[in-house]
Design an enzyme around this catalytic site. Structure first.
Site, short mmCIF file in Angstrom:
data_model
loop_
_atom_site.label_atom_id
_atom_site.label_comp_id
_atom_site.label_asym_id
_atom_site.label_seq_id
_atom_site.Cartn_x
_atom_site.Cartn_y
_atom_site.Cartn_z
N ASP A 57 -1.61 -7.39 -5.21
CA ASP A 57 -2.84 -7.57 -4.45
C ASP A 57 -2.50 -8.57 -3.35
O ASP A 57 -2.19 -9.73 -3.64
CB ASP A 57 -3.95 -8.10 -5.35
CG ASP A 57 -5.29 -8.24 -4.64
OD1 ASP A 57 -5.31 -8.32 -3.40
OD2 ASP A 57 -6.32 -8.31 -5.33
N GLY A 74 -0.69 8.01 0.65
CA GLY A 74 -0.97 8.06 2.07
C GLY A 74 0.21 7.75 2.97
O GLY A 74 1.35 8.15 2.71
N ILE A 75 -0.06 7.02 4.04
CA ILE A 75 0.96 6.71 5.03
C ILE A 75 2.08 5.87 4.44
O ILE A 75 3.26 6.12 4.70
CB ILE A 75 0.31 6.00 6.24
CG1 ILE A 75 -0.59 6.98 7.00
CG2 ILE A 75 1.39 5.43 7.17
CD1 ILE A 75 -1.45 6.33 8.08
N GLY A 76 1.74 4.88 3.62
CA GLY A 76 2.77 4.04 3.02
C GLY A 76 3.75 4.84 2.18
O GLY A 76 4.96 4.64 2.24
N LYS A 88 -1.67 -2.00 -5.47
CA LYS A 88 -2.54 -2.40 -6.58
C LYS A 88 -2.59 -1.37 -7.70
O LYS A 88 -2.84 -1.72 -8.85
CB LYS A 88 -3.96 -2.63 -6.06
CG LYS A 88 -4.15 -3.89 -5.25
CD LYS A 88 -5.58 -4.02 -4.78
CE LYS A 88 -6.54 -4.17 -5.95
NZ LYS A 88 -7.95 -4.32 -5.51
N TYR A 115 -15.02 -4.13 10.93
CA TYR A 115 -13.72 -3.46 10.73
C TYR A 115 -12.82 -3.67 11.94
O TYR A 115 -11.63 -3.96 11.79
CB TYR A 115 -13.95 -1.97 10.49
CG TYR A 115 -12.66 -1.18 10.34
CD1 TYR A 115 -11.79 -1.42 9.28
CD2 TYR A 115 -12.32 -0.18 11.27
CE1 TYR A 115 -10.61 -0.69 9.14
CE2 TYR A 115 -11.15 0.54 11.13
CZ TYR A 115 -10.29 0.29 10.07
OH TYR A 115 -9.12 1.00 9.94
N GLY A 133 0.82 -1.21 0.00
CA GLY A 133 0.00 0.00 0.00
C GLY A 133 0.85 1.26 0.00
O GLY A 133 0.53 2.24 0.69
N ALA A 134 1.92 1.26 -0.79
CA ALA A 134 2.89 2.36 -0.72
C ALA A 134 2.69 3.43 -1.79
O ALA A 134 3.51 4.33 -1.91
CB ALA A 134 4.31 1.79 -0.85
N SER A 135 1.63 3.36 -2.55
CA SER A 135 1.46 4.33 -3.64
C SER A 135 0.88 5.66 -3.17
O SER A 135 0.94 6.65 -3.89
CB SER A 135 0.57 3.74 -4.74
OG SER A 135 -0.71 3.40 -4.23
#
Length: 272
Positions: free
Chosen positions: A71, A18-20, A39, A165, A14-16
Site C-alpha cells: 500500500d 491493467g497497465i501496470g 495491494k 482528481y 499497481g502491477a497486478s
C-alpha cells in the site's frame, strides 16, 4: 539506446492488473526482473488479477518476479518493499509509479476521504516511492523513473470537470517536472507517460467507459518500453503521450491496439 531490458530490475506499483501488468509482461519478454508491488494478494470477484497471478504470468513470459503486497500510503511497507527488492535482485534500475486512485466526482459530491485517498496514493505515493528508491537508482547503470500521469496542460476544463482528481494527477506530473530537474546531474531519468486515448482497464470500466471507446493497455506497455530503453542522461523531463513515444520508435499504425477491432478510441482525459 539499448534494445532490451534484459537483466534490469523494475519495481512497478499497481502491477497486478491493467497497465501496470502489461508493462511488466512486456519487460518480462526481455528477461527483466519485476517487483510486482500491489495491494491485491487474494482474488477479488470484482477485480481481475493478484500479485501472484501477475507474477506467474511474468515468469511464463520469460522474466523473474517478486510479488509483494504494498500500500503506497504506508511508509514502512514502502521501505520493506524496496529492501526486499534489493535483497532479491541486487538493486533497482527502474521505478514505475503506476498505482493510482480515481474519483471523478465534482467538488460538492466528493467525500473528503476520497479526496484524501487520491492525494495519498497519487501524489504522496509517487513522491514516497521515488524517494525510497533513489539511493538504489543513483547506483544503477541506466536509471529511470516513469510516472503514469498527464502532460501539465493547465486547462480550466479539466479542473472544472473533476477538480479533486485533476489536482492529484497533476500533482504526480509536478513530481516529474521537479525530480527530472533535481536528478539531472546524477543521471536519473524522470518522465511521465499518459495515453492519448481511453484505455480498457478496470478503472475505466468503473467510470463507465465501454471497450469500444478504448485501446488495449498493451499500447502503454509498448510505449513504456520505448522510453525505458533510452539513455537516461538524454531522455528526462518529458511528458510523453503513448502515441508520441511509439512514433519516435517508428510505430505509427495504432489500429492493432483497439480494444474492439475496427473501433475508434476516444481521447483520454487531459489530452487536447
Amino acid at each position: 539506446m539499448t534494445a532490451s531490458l534484459k537483466g534490469k530490475t523494475i519495481l512497478i506499483t499497481g502491477a497486478s492488473r491493467g497497465i501496470g501488468r502489461e508493462i511488466a509482461l512486456r519487460a518480462a519478454r526481455d528477461g527483466a526482473n519485476i517487483v510486482v508491488a500491489s495491494k491485491t494478494s487474494s482474488p477479488n470477484p470484482k477485480l481481475e488479477g493478484t500479485i501472484h497471478s501477475a507474477a506467474e504470468e511474468i515468469r511464463n513470459a520469460g522474466g523473474q518476479a517478486l510479488p509483494l503486497v504494498l500500500d503506497v500510503r504506508d511508509d514502512d511497507a514502502i521501505a520493506a518493499t524496496v529492501e526486499q527488492a534489493v535483497e532479491t535482485f541486487g538493486g533497482i534500475d527502474i521505478l514505475i509509479n503506476n498505482a493510482s486512485a480515481i474519483n471523478l466526482s465534482k467538488t460538492p459530491e466528493l467525500p473528503m476521504k476520497r479526496f484524501d485517498l487520491m492525494h495519498q496514493v497519487n501524489v504522496r505515493g509517487t513522491f514516497a516511492m521515488t524517494q525510497a528508491c533513489y539511493p538504489h537508482l543513483v547506483r544503477a547503470e541506466n536509471p529511470h523513473v516513469l510516472v503514469l500521469s498527464p502532460p501539465l496542460n493547465l486547462v480550466p476544463q479539466w479542473f472544472g470537470d473533476h477538480c479533486g482528481y485533476t489536482m492529484s494527477k497533476f500533482g504526480m506530473s509536478m513530481t516529474v517536472l521537479g525530480m527530472a530537474e533535481e536528478f539531472r546531474d546524477v543521471g536519473i531519468a524522470v518522465n511521465a507517460l499518459w495515453p492519448a486515448t481511453l484505455i480498457n482497464t478496470a478503472a475505466m470500466n468503473h467510470v463507465g467507459a465501454e471497450a469500444s471507446r478504448c485501446r488495449h493497455p498493451r499500447i502503454m506497455a509498448d510505449a513504456a518500453h520505448a522510453i525505458l530503453v533510452q539513455d537516461a542522461a538524454a531522455c528526462t523531463g518529458n511528458f510523453f503521450l503513448d502515441e508520441d513515444a511509439l512514433a519516435s520508435a517508428g510505430i505509427r499504425d495504432f489500429s492493432e491496439y483497439a480494444a474492439v477491432p475496427g473501433s475508434q478510441p476516444e481521447k483520454d482525459l487531459f489530452v487536447l
